[in-house]
Design an enzyme around this catalytic site. Structure first.
Site, PDB file in Angstrom:
ATOM      1  N   ALA A   1       0.832  -1.212   0.000  1.00  0.00           N
ATOM      2  CA  ALA A   1       0.000   0.000   0.000  1.00  0.00           C
ATOM      3  C   ALA A   1       0.862   1.256   0.000  1.00  0.00           C
ATOM      4  O   ALA A   1       0.487   2.267   0.589  1.00  0.00           O
ATOM      5  CB  ALA A   1      -0.919  -0.016   1.218  1.00  0.00           C
TER       6      ALA A   1
ATOM      7  N   ARG B   1      -2.376   8.346 -11.197  1.00  0.00           N
ATOM      8  CA  ARG B   1      -3.446   8.394 -12.197  1.00  0.00           C
ATOM      9  C   ARG B   1      -4.825   8.630 -11.584  1.00  0.00           C
ATOM     10  O   ARG B   1      -5.771   8.947 -12.297  1.00  0.00           O
ATOM     11  CB  ARG B   1      -3.449   7.107 -13.018  1.00  0.00           C
ATOM     12  CG  ARG B   1      -2.376   7.089 -14.103  1.00  0.00           C
ATOM     13  CD  ARG B   1      -2.521   5.876 -14.983  1.00  0.00           C
ATOM     14  NE  ARG B   1      -1.922   4.687 -14.380  1.00  0.00           N
ATOM     15  CZ  ARG B   1      -2.053   3.453 -14.850  1.00  0.00           C
ATOM     16  NH1 ARG B   1      -2.801   3.238 -15.924  1.00  0.00           N
ATOM     17  NH2 ARG B   1      -1.465   2.439 -14.248  1.00  0.00           N
TER      18      ARG B   1
ATOM     19  N   ARG C   1     -32.880  12.394  11.672  1.00  0.00           N
ATOM     20  CA  ARG C   1     -31.459  12.702  11.841  1.00  0.00           C
ATOM     21  C   ARG C   1     -30.843  11.901  12.988  1.00  0.00           C
ATOM     22  O   ARG C   1     -31.544  11.230  13.741  1.00  0.00           O
ATOM     23  CB  ARG C   1     -31.294  14.205  12.045  1.00  0.00           C
ATOM     24  CG  ARG C   1     -31.591  15.024  10.784  1.00  0.00           C
ATOM     25  CD  ARG C   1     -31.556  16.511  11.072  1.00  0.00           C
ATOM     26  NE  ARG C   1     -30.288  16.919  11.689  1.00  0.00           N
ATOM     27  CZ  ARG C   1     -30.093  18.129  12.226  1.00  0.00           C
ATOM     28  NH1 ARG C   1     -31.088  19.013  12.229  1.00  0.00           N
ATOM     29  NH2 ARG C   1     -28.927  18.432  12.769  1.00  0.00           N
TER      30      ARG C   1
END
Length: 451
Positions: free
Chosen positions: A8, A14, A329
Site C-alpha cells: 500500500a 493516475r 437525523r
C-alpha cells in the site's frame, strides 16, 4: 503459521487525487480496508501493511485495526523492494506469507482460502493466483502444467506471437514459504525497463512454483484510475445485490440502488428504485423502502415504509411510516407505529409508540410520549443561541397547527396546545394551553392612504 502483507505504498498518480489511492472509497469502505477484510477469516498471526506515499495518513485511517503492523517503504522501488522491507520484521518467522495488493479490493475470502489450501497441500515454495482473460494484453503470461506447476512467467512485451495467445495471466497475488522467499529476496536485480525490483522475479528462483486459477476473473481487477474505480464499484454493487436477492429481497430496479458491505436485510423487503444504503444499516423483514430513500448507519424494524426520505444514525420501530420527504437525523429513536410525514425533520429525539408528526414540523432534542399528535408546522425551538435544550411532551398530548414550544419546556399528559401558540412555560397534565395574541379586527379597513 501465516503472515499477510498488503502492498500500500504507491502514489496512485493516475487517480489525480489528494487522497492516497488505497484510501479511495468503495461501497462504504476504503480499498485497503476491503483488502484487509478479505483475509481476516484466515486468522493470520501477523498482518503487515507496507506504506510509503502519505504513510502517516494511511496509518491514521487504520489506527483502529487490531494487530496491524506498519512497515515503511521509502523510497518505492517496485514490488520486490516492498517485500524486501519485511526481512527485518519477519526475521525468524517460519510460516507462509500471503502477499496482497492494496488496490485489488474484489477478492473473495473463499478465493484466498483456496489459494492458501493449495499452497500448503502441495508444499509449494510459492503459489500464485492466476486468471484467464478474454483479452490478456499487457499482462504477464503464466505457463503451467496440468498439475498446476508453473514453468515460466513471461511478460507481455517479451512474449512470442504464439505465447501471447495464452490467456492465463499472473494476478499479482502470491503465497510464499517465507524462509525460502527470504533467502532469495536479496538476489533481486533492477535489470528491467523500469529499473525496479519485481516480486515476480522470485517465482523463477523458487521450486516448486504452483498456481491457483481464480474462477471469476473480475476478482483480480486492480484500480489505477477513476474509471477502474467506478468499474469495481459497479461489480461490487452487482455482487451485493445478487446476494440479497438470493436471500429474499426484491429490488424493483437493481441497477439504480447501491448498498454498503454492512447493509443487512430481512426477508420480503421491497426496495423501490433510487434507494441507497450506507454504513452499518439493518432493514427488517417486510419493509418497503423508496423510491428515493437514503438510509445510513440505521436500524429499521419490521414492516417500516419509507418514501423519498433520509434516515441517518437512527432507529425506526416496527410498522412506522416515513415521508414523503421526511428526514430522521442522528440520535433519533421512533417506537412502533409512528408516522413522520411530509417535510418533517426529527433530530436527536425519541418518539413513543403511535406518535404522529404529519406535516411541516421540526422535532429537535425532544421526548414525545405515546400517541402524541403533532399539528402541522409545530416547532420545538431547542437552541437559545448558546446551548441546546430539550422539550418533553407527555402521552396523549396534541399540538395545534403552527405551535412553537420554546425549550426547555415540559408538557404533561393529555395536554392540548391551541393552534398558533408560542409556549415558554411548563404545562400540567390535562390542561389547555394558549399563547397567542388576541385577534384584532378593524372593519371597513381601506388600507394605507397615499400621501
Amino acid at each position: 503459521m501465516l503472515a499477510v502483507a498488503v502492498l500500500a505504498a504507491g502514489k496512485g498518480t493516475r487517480m489525480k487525487s489528494e487522497l492516497p489511492k488505497v484510501l479511495q472509497p468503495l461501497a462504504g469502505s476504503t480499498l485497503v480496508e476491503r483488502v484487509l477484510a478479505s483475509c481476516r477469516h484466515l486468522a493470520p498471526q501477523r498482518q503487515l501493511l507496507i506504506v510509503g506515499h502519505q504513510a502517516e495518513r494511511v496509518e491514521a485511517s487504520l489506527a483502529g485495526q487490531p494487530g496491524l503492523e506498519f512497515v515503511l517503504q521509502q523510497p518505492q522501488h517496485g514490488t520486490g523492494h516492498a517485500v524486501q522491507q519485511l526481512l527485518a520484521p519477519l526475521e525468524g518467522f517460519e510460516g507462509d506469507l500471503l502477499v496482497l495488493n492494496g488496490d485489488v479490493p474484489l477478492l473473495r475470502p473463499a478465493t484466498l482460502e483456496a489459494l492458501l489450501e493449495q499452497h500448503q497441500r502441495t508444499r509449494a515454495a510459492v503459489t500464485l493466483l492466476t486468471a484467464r482473460l478474454d483479452d490478456p494484453s499487457g499482462y504477464g503470461r503464466v505457463f503451467a502444467a496440468d498439475d498446476g506447476r508453473v514453468s515460466a512467467i513471461v511478460e507481455h512485451r517479451d512474449c512470442t506471437e504464439e505465447q501471447r495467445r495464452n490467456p492465463l495471466i499472473n494476478a499479482g497475488i502470491y503465497c510464499f514459504n517465507w524462509p525460502q522467499l527470504a533467502a532469495v529476496l536479496p538476489s533481486l536485480t533492477t535489470d528491467n525497463d523500469q529499473g525496479e525490483l519485481y516480486l515476480t522475479d522470485t517465482v523463477g528462483m523458487l521450486e516448486p512454483a504452483m498456481h491457483q486459477e481464480v474462477a471469476d476473473a473480475a476478482e483480480i481487477s486492480g484500480i489505477n484510475d477513476r474509471l477502474q474505480l467506478a468499474q469495481c464499484e459497479a461489480a461490487l454493487q452487482e455482487r451485493l445485490r445478487r446476494h440479497w436477492m438470493a436471500e429474499g429481497v426484491t429490488f424493483v430496479d437493481p441497477a439504480s440502488c447501491t448498498l454498503s458491505e454492512g447493509t443487512r436485510f430481512g426477508r420480503d423487503v421491497l426496495v423501490e428504485p433510487q434507494c441507497h444504503f450506507r454504513g452499518a444499516t439493518s432493514i427488517g423483514a417486510g419493509c418497503r423502502i423508496g423510491p428515493g430513500c437514503l438510509i445510513e448507519d440505521s436500524r429499521l424494524e419490521e414492516g417500516v415504509q419509507a418514501l423519498y426520505s433520509v434516515v441517518r444514525q437512527a432507529v425506526v420501530g416496527a410498522g412506522c411510516s416515513l415521508g414523503p420527504f421526511a428526514q430522521v437525523r442522528p440520535g433519533s429513536t421512533l417506537a412502533e407505529h409512528c408516522h413522520v410525514g411530509n417535510f418533517v425533520e426529527v433530530k436527536n429525539s425519541s418518539l413513543g409508540a403511535g406518535v404522529k408528526v404529519n406535516h411541516l414540523s421540526y422535532i429537535g432534542d425532544a421526548d414525545l410520549g405515546e400517541r402524541v399528535n403533532v399539528g402541522a408546522g409545530t416547532i420545538t425551538a431547542n437552541y437559545d443561541g448558546v446551548r441546546k435544550h430539550r422539550t418533553v411532551i407527555g402521552a396523549g398530548s396534541k399540538t395545534g397547527a403552527n405551535s412553537v414550544l420554546v425549550a426547555p419546556i415540559s408538557l404533561g399528559e393529555n395536554v392540548t396546545v391551541g393552534a398558533g401558540s408560542t409556549l415558554t412555560r411548563n404545562v400540567p397534565s390535562g390542561a389547555l394551553a394558549l399563547g397567542r395574541a388576541r385577534q384584532l379586527v378593524k372593519e371597513n379597513w381601506s388600507g394605507p392612504q397615499s400621501g
